[in-house]
Design an enzyme around this catalytic site. Structure first.
Site, PDB file in Angstrom:
ATOM      1  N   MET A 154      -9.647  -1.204  -5.134  1.00  0.00           N
ATOM      2  CA  MET A 154      -8.383  -0.522  -5.956  1.00  0.00           C
ATOM      3  C   MET A 154      -7.102  -0.852  -5.747  1.00  0.00           C
ATOM      4  O   MET A 154      -5.828  -0.209  -6.421  1.00  0.00           O
ATOM      5  CB  MET A 154      -8.655   1.206  -4.528  1.00  0.00           C
ATOM      6  CG  MET A 154     -10.003   1.012  -5.399  1.00  0.00           C
ATOM      7  SD  MET A 154     -10.651   2.546  -6.401  1.00  0.00           S
ATOM      8  CE  MET A 154      -8.964   3.795  -6.279  1.00  0.00           C
TER       9      MET A 154
ATOM     10  N   ASP B  66      -1.205  -7.878   1.200  1.00  0.00           N
ATOM     11  CA  ASP B  66      -2.812  -7.828   2.358  1.00  0.00           C
ATOM     12  C   ASP B  66      -3.088  -8.617   2.910  1.00  0.00           C
ATOM     13  O   ASP B  66      -1.785  -9.046   3.629  1.00  0.00           O
ATOM     14  CB  ASP B  66      -3.415  -8.711   1.169  1.00  0.00           C
ATOM     15  CG  ASP B  66      -5.849  -7.800   1.297  1.00  0.00           C
ATOM     16  OD1 ASP B  66      -5.613  -8.087   2.713  1.00  0.00           O
ATOM     17  OD2 ASP B  66      -5.951  -7.176   0.624  1.00  0.00           O
TER      18      ASP B  66
ATOM     19  N   SER C  81     -10.471   8.534  -0.199  1.00  0.00           N
ATOM     20  CA  SER C  81     -11.026   9.365  -0.858  1.00  0.00           C
ATOM     21  C   SER C  81     -11.907  10.303   0.129  1.00  0.00           C
ATOM     22  O   SER C  81     -12.397  11.263  -0.474  1.00  0.00           O
ATOM     23  CB  SER C  81     -12.106   8.610  -1.806  1.00  0.00           C
ATOM     24  OG  SER C  81     -12.769   7.745  -0.644  1.00  0.00           O
TER      25      SER C  81
ATOM     26  N   HIS D  83      -5.105  10.394  -4.462  1.00  0.00           N
ATOM     27  CA  HIS D  83      -6.605   9.225  -4.954  1.00  0.00           C
ATOM     28  C   HIS D  83      -6.793   8.903  -5.937  1.00  0.00           C
ATOM     29  O   HIS D  83      -6.761   9.483  -6.872  1.00  0.00           O
ATOM     30  CB  HIS D  83      -7.547  10.940  -4.240  1.00  0.00           C
ATOM     31  CG  HIS D  83      -9.112  10.635  -4.064  1.00  0.00           C
ATOM     32  ND1 HIS D  83      -9.801  11.371  -4.764  1.00  0.00           N
ATOM     33  CD2 HIS D  83      -9.608   9.145  -4.847  1.00  0.00           C
ATOM     34  CE1 HIS D  83     -10.953  10.823  -5.079  1.00  0.00           C
ATOM     35  NE2 HIS D  83     -11.018   9.431  -4.940  1.00  0.00           N
TER      36      HIS D  83
END
Length: 733
Positions: free
Chosen positions: A337, A356, A442, A463
């Site tokens: 995502m 990350d 989500s 979203h």
């Protein structure tokens, strides 16, 4: 100033220039069409005019018909809207036929004035149909320009002569994919498909040159010439017959009979091929009117054109908030995502910081964009310079300090409230005080996640749907304390990445997942009742859904469904409704049949991941019932499972605008596009029928089909959703 103007140069060439006033793109209105008629008459009657060039005063040629015109004509026609629409369409045919014949002698086909179309940019719909009526079409060679007949995507088909002209020009076999898929073509492909005749850097000059050198024979269209035969054969010819058999099979294979427009289009081509050209145009007009009178057509136009455009232009954007365009975006989490969000944001020209846990993970996320661009280079869509520039916009790093200067953060880390809260606190200590923070969750309520923020008014949900670069919708979720600037920021960002936004209030599963989950669960319930999964999925496809609920579960993964069920049960406690669907999902999870990703789920798969059929082992635990339910019964269970959640979302204030409920449903999970969306579907079948059917389904299958109070009230009053809640109708009043 008028939408069309007529000028004449010293060489005797008349220029009809299309420049719709007050609009960024040329769109055709009834008044503009009448003006074209008058200007064509003037040019043809002027002895000094040697020929005509039709072009545009804008950077693009045309965007099609103003579809609001059709609604006005229906209303003005009173008790006979079909006649009003038919007469309007035939009026358009008369104008374009006049252009096409251009004053030539009916018998000798001589003495006409050449008409060329100079297509200087993108051209769609009625613009393309005008071009097809001209004797010669010159299009810009700019590969960014596109041309086509995309009407089928809006629930109609080319009704301004495009269907008959193009199919007679190239034959039914070649025309069918172009007309039925509605794809826009670049200039090179358009020339190969005979949509245009020539390409030029200066299409106006090239069109003028052609006009000044055209001979009588150049003006005669194939269908007006003696001895014309349809390419590939007419329906009564053996080859032509097989063409139409194949086209019919293709239409039914792709649409499952759920969409009225493709069938009408093919009928117009077939019936039109049996008669002379002018009669064929009349047949096209009759089928076009037939489609326009179908409630599916008006619902699709409203949702996929009018409402979609309104949402993209900021219909629900908070007023008096200055431009919130994103300059520097921070993305937390470089998984699928996060990597997708970084990709679409860099495509839009934003500076992106992709975060990350370590450099390797961050680099892997950036590599997603590189792989995407490499595919584009192989297809000739991306240059090496563009690839280098886009990759240069993405900084992949584990260093949170790189987020300094960001004006929007999108968090896409693991779906765990604790992990998200920790990340929120760390990042808010670094980013500017006015930076908006968004979560890509989500399922987790935004209000709860915002508790970790020191600036909850600047905390919002954005979203995305997977894969980010392909999915057209973005769902924006307002928490209880989310302020208007955060909403404006999210909407302006979604506009930048050229997707369609909907804005909803916070609730478990928000709006889209709230409706998708019952669809999937109803399919699973039916399996536990012994209903064939083949029947379930095919019933859904015949409703126009891209995939059935059983296949959708395999595609999204079975263990994800199990995780959602457990998390929801933990959050709701005793209020959680027990479901046989959960038992099925948990059983599949125990067996390790996680879906496509595991090459084993409700389907069996071969070594290459291709589905080979439904897994027979299902019947060991859930034997097939000897008597299978009626198709309509299965379809109504699948439909009502979703639409009742949409009604409840509106009733509870999760949805603030019914346009978002319909557009969101179609773009997010492919809800029966022919219906215009769940609320439009109820309007089509009528609220009284919907309420009665709820009572019947609830009595037979359970409380989940209980009629919501709002629907009951509307049924008693004979109201429709768009009659009661349409914002456009309210503003007009």
């Amino acid at each position: 100033m008028s939408d069309f103007t007529l000028t004449k140069d010293a060489d005797g060439v008349a220029f009809i220039t299309w420049d719709a006033q007050g609009k960024s793109m040329n769109v055709m209105t009834r008044e503009a069409f009448e003006l074209v008629d008058s200007l064509v008459d003037q040019a043809l009657a002027d002895d000094e005019v040697k020929g005509i060039v039709i072009t545009s005063g804008k950077s693009d040629f045309a965007g099609g018909m103003d579809l609001n015109t059709l609604a006005v004509i229906r209303e003005e026609a009173g008790d006979n809207p079909a006649q009003g629409l038919f007469d309007f369409v035939m009026g358009g045919h008369r104008i374009l036929r006049k252009l096409e014949l251009a004053g030539m002698d009916p018998k000798t086909k001589k003495g006409g004035k050449p008409v060329a179309c100079a297509i200087n940019g993108t051209c769609a719909g009625i613009g393309t149909e005008i071009a097809l009526a001209c004797h010669h079409r010159v299009m810009t060679s700019n590969p960014k320009a596109k041309i086509g007949l995309p009407e089928i995507l809006l629930g109609i088909f080319p009704g301004g002569g495009g269907t008959i002209r193009y199919s007679r020009m190239v034959g039914a076999m070649a025309a069918a994919p172009v007309l039925l898929e509605g794809k826009m073509m670049d200039p090179a492909k358009a020339k190969g498909a005979q949509m245009v005749d020539a390409l030029a850097d200066d299409p106006v000059a090239a069109a003028k040159e052609w006009v000044l050198n055209a001979k009588d024979a150049d003006l005669v269209k194939p269908w007006d010439a003696k001895g014309y035969k349809m390419p590939g054969g007419a329906p009564y010819h053996p080859a032509g017959f097989m063409t139409f058999v194949g086209a019919s099979a293709m239409v039914n294979g792709k649409t499952q009979g759920a969409f009225p427009a493709p069938k009408a289009l093919l009928s117009a081509i077939y019936e039109g091929a049996l008669v002379d050209f002018d009669t064929a145009l009349r047949i096209e007009a009759r089928w076009f009117t037939h489609v326009l009178m179908n409630p599916s057509s008006s619902a699709m136009i409203r949702s996929l054109f009018i409402n979609k455009q309104a949402l993209e232009k900021g219909a629900v954007r908070p007023k008096d908030i200055p431009d919130q365009r994103v300059k520097k975006l921070g993305v937390l989490g470089a998984g699928m995502m996060g990597a997708g969000i970084a990709l679409v944001s860099a495509q839009a020209g934003m500076e992106v910081v992709l975060i990350d846990r370590d450099q390797a993970a961050a680099d892997k996320g950036k590599a997603y964009t590189e792989a995407y661009l490499d595919k584009g280079m192989k297809r000739g869509k991306v240059t090496a310079e563009k690839k280098e520039a886009m990759l240069g916009l993405i900084t992949a790093t584990p260093d949170l300090d790189a987020l300094k200067g960001c004006d929007l953060i999108i968090e896409a880390v693991f779906e765990d409230p604790g992990v998200k809260a920790e990340m929120t606190k760390k990042v808010e200590a670094i980013i500017p005080e006015d930076c908006i923070f968004a979560s890509n969750t989500s399922t987790l309520p935004i209000t709860g996640l915002a508790k970790a923020s020191v600036r909850p008014e600047q905390f919002i949900g954005i979203h995305f749907f997977s894969p980010v670069e392909k999915m057209l919708l973005v769902e924006i979720i307002k928490g209880k304390e989310t302020g208007p600037r955060a909403v404006a920021k999210a909407l302006d960002y979604v506009r930048q990445i050229k997707k369609t936004p909907i804005v909803v209030n916070d609730a478990r599963f928000f709006y889209c997942n709230r409706c998708i989950i019952p669809y999937v669960n109803e399919g699973a319930r039916m399996i536990t009742e012994g209903v064939s999964p083949v029947l379930i999925d095919n019933a859904a496809r015949q409703l126009g859904f891209p995939v059935g609920p059983i296949q959708l579960t395999d595609e999204t993964s079975i263990d994800l469904g199990a995780k959602i069920a457990r998390a929801t049960k933990a959050a709701m406690g005793n209020a959680y409704p027990e479901s046989p669907a959960d038992d099925l999902i948990f059983w599949m999870e125990e067996l390790g049949r996680m879906g496509r990703k595991a090459n084993a789920g409700f389907f069996d798969y071969d070594d290459k991941g291709k589905r080979t059929g439904y897994w027979k082992g299902l019947q060991d635990k859930y034997p097939l019932a000897e008597e299978q339910p009626d198709l309509i019964e299965v379809q109504e269970r699948l439909m009502f499972a979703q639409v009742l959640e949409a009604v409840r979302a509106l009733e509870e204030g999760v949805l603030e605008d019914i346009r978002e409920g319909d557009v969101g449903a179609i773009l997010a999970w492919g809800f029966a596009p022919w219906s215009g969306g769940p609320l439009s579907w109820i309007d089509i079948i009528g609220t009284p029928y919907a309420a009665d059917r709820c009572d019947q389904l609830a009595a037979k299958y359970g409380e989940r089909f209980t009629c919501p109070p709002l629907l009951r009230e509307m049924a008693d009053k004979g109201q429709s959703f768009y009659g009661r809640f349409d914002p456009e109708a309210k503003s007009a009043a």
